[in-house]
Design a protein around this motif. Structure first.
Motif, mmCIF file in Angstrom:
data_model
loop_
_atom_site.group_PDB
_atom_site.id
_atom_site.type_symbol
_atom_site.label_atom_id
_atom_site.label_comp_id
_atom_site.label_asym_id
_atom_site.label_seq_id
_atom_site.Cartn_x
_atom_site.Cartn_y
_atom_site.Cartn_z
ATOM 1 N N THR A 327 6.731 -10.668 2.982
ATOM 2 C CA THR A 327 6.544 -9.298 3.473
ATOM 3 C C THR A 327 5.683 -8.491 2.507
ATOM 4 O O THR A 327 4.735 -7.816 2.915
ATOM 5 N N THR A 328 6.009 -8.532 1.217
ATOM 6 C CA THR A 328 5.267 -7.721 0.252
ATOM 7 C C THR A 328 3.823 -8.188 0.120
ATOM 8 O O THR A 328 2.900 -7.372 0.020
ATOM 9 N N ASP A 329 3.595 -9.488 0.113
ATOM 10 C CA ASP A 329 2.241 -9.999 -0.065
ATOM 11 C C ASP A 329 1.338 -9.640 1.105
ATOM 12 O O ASP A 329 0.131 -9.447 0.939
ATOM 13 N N ASN A 330 1.933 -9.548 2.297
ATOM 14 C CA ASN A 330 1.134 -9.258 3.485
ATOM 15 C C ASN A 330 1.051 -7.781 3.826
ATOM 16 O O ASN A 330 0.119 -7.340 4.495
ATOM 17 N N LYS A 331 2.044 -7.002 3.355
ATOM 18 C CA LYS A 331 2.116 -5.595 3.769
ATOM 19 C C LYS A 331 1.865 -4.633 2.626
ATOM 20 O O LYS A 331 1.101 -3.677 2.750
ATOM 21 N N TRP A 332 2.515 -4.844 1.500
ATOM 22 C CA TRP A 332 2.471 -3.882 0.402
ATOM 23 C C TRP A 332 1.504 -4.274 -0.705
ATOM 24 O O TRP A 332 1.075 -3.446 -1.487
ATOM 25 N N GLY A 333 1.193 -5.568 -0.823
ATOM 26 C CA GLY A 333 0.269 -5.988 -1.854
ATOM 27 C C GLY A 333 0.902 -6.245 -3.211
ATOM 28 O O GLY A 333 0.212 -6.595 -4.153
#
Length: 477
Positions: A327-333
């Motif tokens: 989730t973080t890698d795809n959305k928040w960076g």
């Protein structure tokens, strides 16, 4: 070597309208825009100094120190004498790690502040220490703990404040990047700043945690005064108290803090016996849409499970961490939390942890992390397998399963995290959130105050429009 032009702005009173004009769109300014060329500024801005210097990181101050002594005066808040023989002295100090405070003393302050009915698991020693011990909220990530502790002459802890010295504004959910940009545009430094909050957690709760003593109001004032004093002691621009309860928000206004409101979407339990009873309060088209979305889960051969406390094993946390990173890698960076955090937090919080998972055969394919409070289910994080797509699974895991769990546990509401207008048609309605901001510089304080007044009017209007056109039946309150 970075070239920095610093301008000392004239104190001409006619400058205020100019500053207000520049910052009227604070919420839309880019984060790290270069200092504007002086020729682009108003003629009313007078450059008093121009110099070149390297842009160096500011060395953080020592955050473990004795700060102030206070003396209790008069009677306690309930009319009980503050001490039986002589005025009591209160020592207020700062510690550089929550591990320097005994867990039972910290948790007693938390529980006394809320009572069991409003118990907030995010403010426990277990949750906050998990953030530090796992390397999630530490100096290396720009979160330097400097928690404030108030003790009496017998070393009894009377109050605590979760406080951090920060070099950025990430992980806060009350956005002030544009305030930093405005500071830099006029040659001033916004970071470091002080942040009173639960890192990475947009959950409303007490921020000044107090033991239930007859003089707790005095201790509150001492702790708030100390936070303000730290702006000068640490030479920082500001103190920000994010997601306090409403009563703290009002009291801090009296202490010179600016008030800001935001908005989240919460689900309210109106003594429902089951999920279908909740659906009967919805408009027909919304009710139909929810039922169709829920049918898709079984049609995809997915099995939903709710795991609590000891049912959550190490393998679950390892898998959930993969979901979280996806989730973080795809959305928040970028990922705020480490793998160790989930293991630490799960171990320390026990039955206050609820992990909702989706299985396809013998494989975990998605999960949603929740914490259980005294009257609230707090939905926090969601994730699934990389490159996997399961229609409506996000809504099922994060919203519908949370509603069912809240009904079963007889909880008053579900807080499903920040943002998300899509929550409205699923029964989550807007509620106000609060933050308080002490800006040391009087000129910037006035500019930001004017902006906050305009922003608050917009937030209130949006909330009213959503309520007026909400998903519930006409006349439903």
């Amino acid at each position: 070597m970075a070239i920095v032009a610093a301008a000392v702005v004239s104190t001409n009173p006619n400058l205020s309208p100019f500053l207000g004009q520049i910052t009227s769109h604070l919420g839309k300014l880019p984060y790290e825009r270069r200092v504007r060329n002086s020729s682009c500024r108003s003629k009313r801005t007078r450059i008093n100094a121009l110099f070149w210097r390297p842009r160096k990181a500011v060395e953080p101050p020592d955050t473990s120190l004795s700060l102030r002594h206070f003396t209790l005066t008069g009677s306690g808040s309930e009319g009980v004498p503050a001490s039986s023989g002589k005025p009591q002295k209160i020592l207020v100090s700062a510690v550089s790690s929550i591990s320097e405070v005994r867990s039972d003393e910290w948790d007693a302050c938390n529980l006394d502040s809320t009572g069991p009915k409003k118990f907030n698991p995010f403010l426990t020693h277990g949750f906050l220490s998990s953030l530090e011990e796992s390397g999630s909220a530490v100096k290396e990530t720009g979160w330097i703990p400097c928690h404030i502790i108030a003790e009496d002459e017998d070393k009894n802890v009377l109050g605590v404040v979760p406080l951090y010295l920060k070099s950025h504004s990430n992980g806060e959910y009350v956005f002030d990047h544009s305030w930093a940009d405005a500071y830099y545009s006029y040659g001033s430094r916004y970071y470091p700043k002080l942040q009173c909050c639960v890192p990475f957690t947009p959950v409303t709760g007490q921020r000044i945690l107090l033991r239930d003593t007859p003089y707790k109001d005095q201790v509150f004032d001492m702790l708030v005064s100390t936070m303000k004093d730290l702006t000068a002691k640490f030479q920082v621009s500001s103190v920000h108290v994010t997601f306090p309860i409403e009563s703290e928000w009002h009291r801090m206004k009296e202490k010179g803090f600016l008030q800001r409101i935001g908005m989240q979407y919460h689900w309210k339990n109106r003594n429902y016996k089951n999920f279908d009873e909740f659906l009967l309060d919805m408009k027909q088209n919304k009710r139909k849409n929810i039922r169709q979305e829920r049918k898709k889960i079984s049609a995809q051969n997915l099995l939903m499970k709710r795991l609590r406390g000891h049912e959550i094993k190490a393998k679950h946390w390892d898998t959930f961490y993969k979901f979280y990173r996806n989730t973080t890698d795809n959305k928040w960076g970028g990922a705020y939390l480490t793998r160790d955090f989930f293991h630490e937090m799960g171990s320390k919080l026990g039955d206050n942890v609820l992990l909702i998972v989706a299985e396809e055969g013998d494989e975990l394919v998605a999960g949603a992390l929740n914490l259980i409070g005294g009257d609230t289910l707090f939905g926090r994080l969601w994730g699934c397998l990389p490159q996997a797509y399961y229609p409506s699974l996000h809504f099922e895991a994060c919203y519908y399963q949370a509603i069912e769990a809240a009904i079963e546990l007889n909880l008053d509401k579900v807080e499903a995290g920040a943002q998300g207008e899509h929550k409205v048609q699923r029964g989550y309605m807007p509620v106000p959130t609060y933050s308080c901001h002490y800006i040391a510089d009087e000129g910037y304080r006035k500019v930001i105050e004017d902006f906050l007044v305009r922003e608050a009017a917009q937030v209130k209007l949006v909330m009213k429009l959503i309520h007026d056109s909400g998903p519930f039946k006409e006349g439903f309150q």
